[in-house]
Design a protein around this motif. Structure first.
Motif, PDB file in Angstrom:
ATOM      1  N   UNK A   1      37.304  34.997  28.572  1.00 61.83           N
ATOM      2  CA  UNK A   1      36.317  35.373  29.578  1.00 61.83           C
ATOM      3  C   UNK A   1      36.915  35.427  30.986  1.00 61.83           C
ATOM      4  N   UNK A   2      37.724  34.448  31.326  1.00 57.61           N
ATOM      5  CA  UNK A   2      38.175  34.319  32.713  1.00 57.61           C
ATOM      6  C   UNK A   2      38.948  35.515  33.253  1.00 57.61           C
ATOM      7  N   UNK A   3      39.893  36.091  32.498  1.00 56.97           N
ATOM      8  CA  UNK A   3      40.634  37.232  33.064  1.00 56.97           C
ATOM      9  C   UNK A   3      39.747  38.419  33.439  1.00 56.97           C
ATOM     10  N   UNK A   4      38.736  38.712  32.616  1.00 59.89           N
ATOM     11  CA  UNK A   4      37.873  39.851  32.956  1.00 59.89           C
ATOM     12  C   UNK A   4      36.935  39.484  34.114  1.00 59.89           C
ATOM     13  N   UNK A   5      36.522  38.220  34.178  1.00 53.68           N
ATOM     14  CA  UNK A   5      35.706  37.788  35.319  1.00 53.68           C
ATOM     15  C   UNK A   5      36.512  37.916  36.607  1.00 53.68           C
ATOM     16  N   UNK A   6      37.794  37.570  36.525  1.00 56.10           N
ATOM     17  CA  UNK A   6      38.660  37.695  37.700  1.00 56.10           C
ATOM     18  C   UNK A   6      38.770  39.154  38.152  1.00 56.10           C
ATOM     19  N   UNK A   7      38.872  40.050  37.187  1.00 54.58           N
ATOM     20  CA  UNK A   7      38.947  41.476  37.528  1.00 54.58           C
ATOM     21  C   UNK A   7      37.721  41.904  38.337  1.00 54.58           C
ATOM     22  N   UNK A   8      36.562  41.420  37.913  1.00 53.26           N
ATOM     23  CA  UNK A   8      35.320  41.774  38.597  1.00 53.26           C
ATOM     24  C   UNK A   8      35.308  41.199  40.010  1.00 53.26           C
ATOM     25  N   UNK A   9      35.638  39.912  40.146  1.00 51.83           N
ATOM     26  CA  UNK A   9      35.602  39.274  41.450  1.00 51.83           C
ATOM     27  C   UNK A   9      36.658  39.845  42.396  1.00 51.83           C
ATOM     28  N   UNK A  10      37.758  40.339  41.851  1.00 53.56           N
ATOM     29  CA  UNK A  10      38.811  40.931  42.684  1.00 53.56           C
ATOM     30  C   UNK A  10      38.564  42.400  42.970  1.00 53.56           C
ATOM     31  N   UNK A  11      37.437  42.942  42.490  1.00 51.88           N
ATOM     32  CA  UNK A  11      37.087  44.323  42.771  1.00 51.88           C
ATOM     33  C   UNK A  11      37.836  45.346  41.945  1.00 51.88           C
ATOM     34  N   UNK A  12      38.466  44.905  40.865  1.00 51.43           N
ATOM     35  CA  UNK A  12      39.249  45.810  40.030  1.00 51.43           C
ATOM     36  C   UNK A  12      38.408  46.478  38.949  1.00 51.43           C
ATOM     37  N   UNK A  13      37.297  45.861  38.587  1.00 47.27           N
ATOM     38  CA  UNK A  13      36.443  46.394  37.521  1.00 47.27           C
ATOM     39  C   UNK A  13      34.991  46.073  37.833  1.00 47.27           C
ATOM     40  N   UNK A  14      34.096  46.809  37.184  1.00 47.28           N
ATOM     41  CA  UNK A  14      32.665  46.541  37.260  1.00 47.28           C
ATOM     42  C   UNK A  14      32.293  45.564  36.142  1.00 47.28           C
ATOM     43  N   UNK A  15      31.384  44.647  36.434  1.00 49.93           N
ATOM     44  CA  UNK A  15      31.004  43.627  35.458  1.00 49.93           C
ATOM     45  C   UNK A  15      30.548  44.249  34.141  1.00 49.93           C
ATOM     46  N   UNK A  16      29.725  45.270  34.224  1.00 53.29           N
ATOM     47  CA  UNK A  16      29.172  45.891  33.009  1.00 53.29           C
ATOM     48  C   UNK A  16      30.227  46.612  32.186  1.00 53.29           C
ATOM     49  N   UNK A  17      31.387  46.901  32.783  1.00 57.98           N
ATOM     50  CA  UNK A  17      32.425  47.637  32.070  1.00 57.98           C
ATOM     51  C   UNK A  17      33.367  46.738  31.274  1.00 57.98           C
ATOM     52  N   UNK A  18      33.526  45.471  31.700  1.00 53.01           N
ATOM     53  CA  UNK A  18      34.554  44.644  31.062  1.00 53.01           C
ATOM     54  C   UNK A  18      34.033  43.351  30.430  1.00 53.01           C
ATOM     55  N   UNK A  19      32.997  42.760  31.006  1.00 54.20           N
ATOM     56  CA  UNK A  19      32.522  41.478  30.471  1.00 54.20           C
ATOM     57  C   UNK A  19      31.908  41.615  29.072  1.00 54.20           C
ATOM     58  N   UNK A  20      31.055  42.617  28.813  1.00 56.86           N
ATOM     59  CA  UNK A  20      30.450  42.704  27.470  1.00 56.86           C
ATOM     60  C   UNK A  20      31.463  42.820  26.340  1.00 56.86           C
ATOM     61  N   UNK A  21      32.603  43.421  26.580  1.00 58.93           N
ATOM     62  CA  UNK A  21      33.602  43.550  25.523  1.00 58.93           C
ATOM     63  C   UNK A  21      34.302  42.231  25.234  1.00 58.93           C
ATOM     64  N   UNK A  22      34.376  41.346  26.228  1.00 64.10           N
ATOM     65  CA  UNK A  22      35.070  40.072  26.055  1.00 64.10           C
ATOM     66  C   UNK A  22      34.191  39.008  25.409  1.00 64.10           C
ATOM     67  N   UNK A  23      32.880  39.101  25.615  1.00 62.46           N
ATOM     68  CA  UNK A  23      31.975  38.051  25.140  1.00 62.46           C
ATOM     69  C   UNK A  23      32.023  37.849  23.618  1.00 62.46           C
ATOM     70  N   UNK A  24      31.993  38.891  22.790  1.00 57.27           N
ATOM     71  CA  UNK A  24      32.046  38.654  21.331  1.00 57.27           C
ATOM     72  C   UNK A  24      33.315  37.947  20.886  1.00 57.27           C
TER      73      UNK A  24
END
Length: 467
Positions: free
Chosen positions: A428-451
């Motif tokens: 979870x943390x690497x994709x959350x970091x991407x979102x907080x650093x402005x590299x990705x949108x939350x809806x684009x990366x977090x849902x794929x990591x959760x499962x």
């Protein structure tokens, strides 16, 4: 003792901070350029399951020959610390016990955050396990069999559990008590009074901001083109802030723990925080933080507000060149991330370990010592210790109001701490970091990591419960 690095709050596992680390512990999402150490979850040399833990201290009176020889029983207390030999307060606390307990002598053992779990495993495999353990990640430590349940001892000793402040005496995922808190630790909103005054903005209210009020105020205080921001590290507490607002986070689903941060409501909140940083620029971006050369934006006078804990008073008092105070975090509610301390299931000196643990966490002498030396908020309701904590030489003026708010049971946030969370957070943390650093949108990366993370949680849960 150096508090565990509570620098970053990620999806809850647990603190500590700085002794922070916690946990703590409990949570976590990475600060820009300042990732929190992840608990090691390697299984090498792990002790047997806690279901077959060592006998209770009442029965485990072996002292490795010390009792027979008439010499004192020496027990080891392991704690995470970078330089434990030079921690004057912690060593003085241990000396206070040793001087008044000639039959039991405590020796401190330190290990860095990342080396902590491997150190415990190596000591256990070598047949020289620690006796007292500062718990780094309770669910993982319990599931690995490190910890002895304390429930029977608490009953046998007739400890008055009402003496503990709300949130100070909490069970692990299996409903048993494995640790008593060395101190209560809470996040607070530190603020630069001079920057508020210069902007003509009212100080944070004693009852705490709402999230929206907080963000609005932070943006009023921001002058990004002049190197000034309203906030420093809002995203460090994403997990806490989402849960206190009732958003789906980490929950039991069909009998197993599962992250639900892919829920639209939680995703929207994560994106809102990311936009606060990267679009509104009311907090330094990753690049702007880097440009400060490692300086703390708040202490440098570059940020009007910052999240820090009651473990940070001394450092801010010593280093801040401006007038400052504290208020509750937005939304007020939060978990207690104070360091828990317990007894090793494989200790050969459990009776002596219990003597020390009870003195350290329940009897007033140690609590008063810590209050006098700025080592943390009391976990037990001892009036002398509380008065010293609230009115000590490094205590900010707003502390009594924050203490009053956090002492209310309704402001204690209960969060899940489950086996496998540390490993799941590595997904979870690497994709959350991407979102907080402005590299990705939350809806684009977090849902794929959760499962992927939830598969780890489900497997760890079933294994820990013998399923």
């Amino acid at each position: 003792m150096k508090k565990q690095p509570r620098q970053v709050v990620r999806p809850f596992s647990k603190h500590t901070m700085l002794g922070v680390c916690t946990i703590l512990l409990l949570t976590l999402i990475t600060a820009c350029g300042s990732p929190a150490p992840a608990a090691n979850t390697g299984a090498s040399a792990a002790p047997a399951s806690h279901a077959s833990a060592a006998a209770s201290p009442a029965a485990s009176t072996s002292t490795s020959g010390n009792a027979a020889s008439g010499s004192p029983t020496t027990i080891n207390w392991i704690i995470w610390a970078d330089d434990i030999a030079n921690d004057k307060n912690l060593n003085a606390e241990v000396k206070l016990f040793n001087d008044s307990h000639p039959d039991v002598q405590v020796k401190l053992i330190g290990a860095t955050w990342n080396d902590y779990t491997p150190k415990i495993q190596a000591m256990t495999a070598a047949g020289t396990p620690p006796d007292v353990i500062s718990i780094q990640s309770e669910a993982d430590f319990v599931s690995k069999g490190f910890m002895l349940p304390l429930d029977d001892l608490i009953k046998q000793e007739s400890l008055d559990t009402n003496r503990f402040f709300p949130g100070a005496l909490t069970p692990a995922y299996d409903g048993k008590i494995y640790g008593l808190r060395h101190d209560n630790a809470y996040w607070m909103l530190y603020y630069n009074k001079d920057l508020f005054d210069a902007a003509g903005v009212a100080y944070p209210p004693a009852e705490g901001y709402t999230i929206d009020q907080f963000m609005e105020t932070a943006c009023k205080l921001s002058k990004a083109d002049q190197g000034q921001w309203g906030m420093h590290n809002l995203h460090w507490l994403n997990g806490i802030l989402a849960q206190q607002q009732g958003m789906p986070y980490l929950e039991m689903v069909d009998g197993v723990p599962q992250y639900r941060i892919d829920d639209p409501q939680t995703l929207a909140f994560y994106q809102k925080v990311a936009d606060f940083i990267n679009k509104q620029n009311c907090q330094p971006t990753a690049d702007q933080s880097t440009s400060l050369g490692g300086a703390d934006p708040f202490l440098a006078g570059k940020a009007a507000m910052s999240f820090n804990g009651n473990w940070g008073f001394g450092n801010v008092k010593e280093n801040a060149k401006f007038n400052w105070d504290v208020a509750p975090i937005p939304g007020v509610k939060q978990p207690n991330v104070g360091m828990k301390i317990g007894i090793a299931a494989t200790s050969q000196n459990q009776a002596a370990a219990w003597t020390f643990l009870k003195w350290l966490t329940y009897e007033p002498e140690a609590t008063r010592f810590r209050s006098e030396h700025g080592m943390g908020q009391p976990a037990i309701n001892d009036q002398q210790a509380v008065d010293t904590f609230l009115n000590g030489p490094v205590s900010p003026a707003g502390l009594p109001k924050v203490f009053e708010a956090l002492s209310k049971p309704e402001n204690t946030l209960t969060v899940l701490d489950v086996p496998g969370a540390s490993e799941a957070n590595n997904i979870i943390n690497p994709v959350s970091d991407e979102v907080m650093n402005g590299q990705s949108q939350a809806a684009d990366v977090i849902p794929a990591a959760v499962p992927q993370a939830n598969e780890i949680l489900a497997e760890s849960w079933k294994k820990a419960n013998g399923q």
